[in-house]
Scaffold this motif. Structure first.
Motif, PDB file in Angstrom:
ATOM      1  N   PRO A   1       0.811  -1.222   0.000  1.00  0.00           N
ATOM      2  CA  PRO A   1       0.000   0.000   0.000  1.00  0.00           C
ATOM      3  C   PRO A   1       0.843   1.269   0.000  1.00  0.00           C
ATOM      4  N   ASP A   2       2.070   1.176   0.522  1.00  0.00           N
ATOM      5  CA  ASP A   2       2.942   2.350   0.540  1.00  0.00           C
ATOM      6  C   ASP A   2       3.288   2.831  -0.867  1.00  0.00           C
TER       7      ASP A   2
ATOM      8  N   ALA B   1       0.915  10.577  -3.880  1.00  0.00           N
ATOM      9  CA  ALA B   1       1.592  11.701  -3.230  1.00  0.00           C
ATOM     10  C   ALA B   1       2.432  12.510  -4.213  1.00  0.00           C
TER      11      ALA B   1
ATOM     12  N   GLU C   1       0.411   4.870  -2.053  1.00  0.00           N
ATOM     13  CA  GLU C   1       0.462   6.163  -1.357  1.00  0.00           C
ATOM     14  C   GLU C   1       1.538   7.062  -1.969  1.00  0.00           C
ATOM     15  N   ARG C   2       2.694   6.481  -2.260  1.00  0.00           N
ATOM     16  CA  ARG C   2       3.787   7.264  -2.861  1.00  0.00           C
ATOM     17  C   ARG C   2       3.412   7.757  -4.251  1.00  0.00           C
TER      18      ARG C   2
ATOM     19  N   LYS D   1      -1.875  13.964  -3.700  1.00  0.00           N
ATOM     20  CA  LYS D   1      -3.131  13.238  -3.450  1.00  0.00           C
ATOM     21  C   LYS D   1      -2.889  12.026  -2.548  1.00  0.00           C
ATOM     22  N   LYS D   2      -3.991  11.371  -2.164  1.00  0.00           N
ATOM     23  CA  LYS D   2      -3.937  10.145  -1.384  1.00  0.00           C
ATOM     24  C   LYS D   2      -4.861   9.114  -2.041  1.00  0.00           C
ATOM     25  N   PRO D   3      -4.585   7.828  -1.856  1.00  0.00           N
ATOM     26  CA  PRO D   3      -5.517   6.820  -2.384  1.00  0.00           C
ATOM     27  C   PRO D   3      -6.955   7.052  -1.918  1.00  0.00           C
ATOM     28  N   SER D   4      -7.102   7.495  -0.662  1.00  0.00           N
ATOM     29  CA  SER D   4      -8.449   7.700  -0.115  1.00  0.00           C
ATOM     30  C   SER D   4      -9.214   8.814  -0.821  1.00  0.00           C
TER      31      SER D   4
END
Length: 492
Positions: free
Chosen positions: A63-64, A71, A67-68, A75-78
């Motif tokens: 998941p990191d 980013a 996220e990267r 932005k964020k996955p959420s």
């Protein structure tokens, strides 16, 4: 920042979307040209009779990396999809009486290991500590290198780390330093199957996959894996990327040492930079001339390919007992099946298989009271493929699945679709119908993979699972960012 370079990206899979979005964010005029009717590559989706079927990737690991990726654009996955962690992470079925569900909680996992093999909880902690180092260095540093030259790895700091990454030891030998119990070995070797080689032929470096799935967890984006693609497409459009769908590319026109135009069945597009996110072999053999290819056919034929797959998408009008979201059927001999994939390629005599039931987690992917079932049998690439063979393996798998769950499934299947070697070739121009790209053997790692840059055409680059860093969704995201940064470096 270089302004308004015209960039054409061929292919709208994870890597193509990643590269296109990064270059658009840097001020380029970017167009993605995709042969299929939707973006996503292997991560397409289709709907039938109230069922929503992800066509390809079904595991959300690392998941990191997601996220990267987001980013990179603030932005964020959420911002685009809702992630849930699966618990258990997955289930392994050895036979009717013996199965293991992997808990997401580390303490419970250690207790499980200890109950199987005395002393293994402490060895698991030691193994994961070493695997975390490999993950931090391998995923944190090595895979972000373009791997155009071996000199990129001559940094003394990285060279010293490379020794402790166990690049030259096999995963099979490495894991046996920690565990003796056959069931634990099978559990720990399972993620290596996704890398496209046997544990004996995979560098021990890839124990980082164990750290990823155990410590970082197994996740699921509600709505299905295609929700990631929807998010990436939305972000790409926000950055100005233009999409041309249902438009197969037929030729890359090269003048001198520059790719000048990309020709499709519907038009011609001028380009300052071209990035091939479609199948590397297809681009080289079908879109370029002999004089402008990196590799000839003999080179490609020597490459060790990851497996292909026989897939079944099933809509079932009842709930299926005993299954979790991810289920691995190791109820036949792994070594025999591996031999029939890698050493003596043939249709497997007694295949292992994977069954995913995302409707156990997500009510939106199946009608109420029904089950969405995705079945995958790994097979050797380039096998003969016809409906009779597919049907034979459907019944082989369903016999075992029904015996395990203890009730009928086949008579409740209201939708059925298969996908195999010929479909991978037709839908993705996939070399030999492979599903996962190149196998991650030592001789196909880093700068030993096909280069992300064309050596004869100065402005032609490649991205995706046949180049660095390799197969899988997170590596494809990385591949797109790496090639975008190389384009910026060379064209600033």
């Amino acid at each position: 920042m270089f302004f308004m370079k015209k960039v054409i990206v061929i292919g709208a899979g994870f890597a193509g979307l990643s590269a296109a979005t990064k270059l658009a964010d840097e001020g380029c005029d970017v167009t993605i040209i995709e042969k299929n009717s939707m973006a996503g590559g292997r991560a397409r989706v289709f709907n039938e009779k109230g069922f929503v079927f992800d066509m390809g990737p079904s595991w959300y690991w690392m998941p990191d990396i997601f996220e990267r990726y987001f980013a990179e654009f603030g932005k964020k996955p959420s911002d685009y999809y809702n992630l849930v962690r699966l618990d258990p992470s997955y289930k392994v079925i050895f036979n009717k009486e013996e199965e293991i569900s992997l808990p997401a909680n580390m303490q419970k996992l250690e207790e499980l290991f200890e109950s199987i093999e005395v002393g293994s909880a402490a060895r698991l902690r030691d193994f994961l500590e070493k695997s975390k180092y490999k993950y931090d260095v391998g995923i944190g540093e090595f895979v972000w290198k373009p791997s155009i030259s071996i000199t990129e790895f001559f940094d003394i700091r990285l060279a010293s780390k490379a020794i402790s990454l166990d690049l030259f030891a096999s995963f099979g030998k490495h894991i046996r330093k920690f565990f003796k119990n056959e069931r634990l070995l099978q559990l720990m070797e399972f993620p290596i199957l996704f890398l496209g080689a046997t544990p004996q032929n995979t560098p021990a470096l890839y124990s980082l996959m164990n750290y990823a799935e155990i410590a970082l967890g197994t996740w699921y984006p509600m709505g299905g894996m295609h929700e990631i693609i929807k998010g990436m497409v939305a972000l790409a459009k926000e950055k100005g990327v233009k999409f041309k769908l249902s438009e197969p590319v037929t030729k890359i026109v090269v003048e001198g040492k520059l790719a000048k135009t990309v020709v499709t069945e519907k038009g011609t597009y001028e380009a300052d930079v071209v990035i091939g996110g479609a199948d590397y072999h297809h681009i080289e053999n079908n879109l370029l001339t002999d004089k402008t290819r990196n590799y000839d056919e003999k080179h490609w034929d020597k490459q060790v390919m990851a497996p292909s797959s026989l897939l079944f998408y099933l809509g079932v009008n009842r709930k299926i007992d005993k299954l979790t979201h991810h289920n691995l059927f190791f109820d036949e001999d792994f070594n025999v099946h591996a031999d029939e994939i890698y050493t003596n390629p043939k249709w497997p005599s007694k295949p292992l298989f994977y069954a995913s039931a995302p409707s156990k987690t997500d009510n939106s992917v199946a009608p109420e009271g029904s089950e969405n079932l995705f079945i995958l049998i790994p097979i050797a690439p380039d096998l003969e493929d016809n409906e009779a063979i597919r049907e034979k393996y459907y019944h082989i798998v369903m016999d075992r699945l029904e015996a395990y769950v203890g009730h009928d499934i086949r008579n409740h299947v209201v939708y059925k679709r298969s996908f195999a070697v010929d479909d991978f070739k037709n839908d993705y121009n996939s070399y030999k119908g492979n599903a996962y790209g190149l196998a991650n053997t030592l001789m196909q790692t880093a700068f030993l993979k096909p280069s992300l840059k064309n050596k004869k055409v100065n402005n032609l680059y490649y991205t995706g699972q046949l180049t660095v860093p390799g197969p899988g969704v997170p590596p494809s995201l990385i591949s797109g960012l790496v090639v975008a940064k190389q384009v910026m470096k060379e064209n600033n």
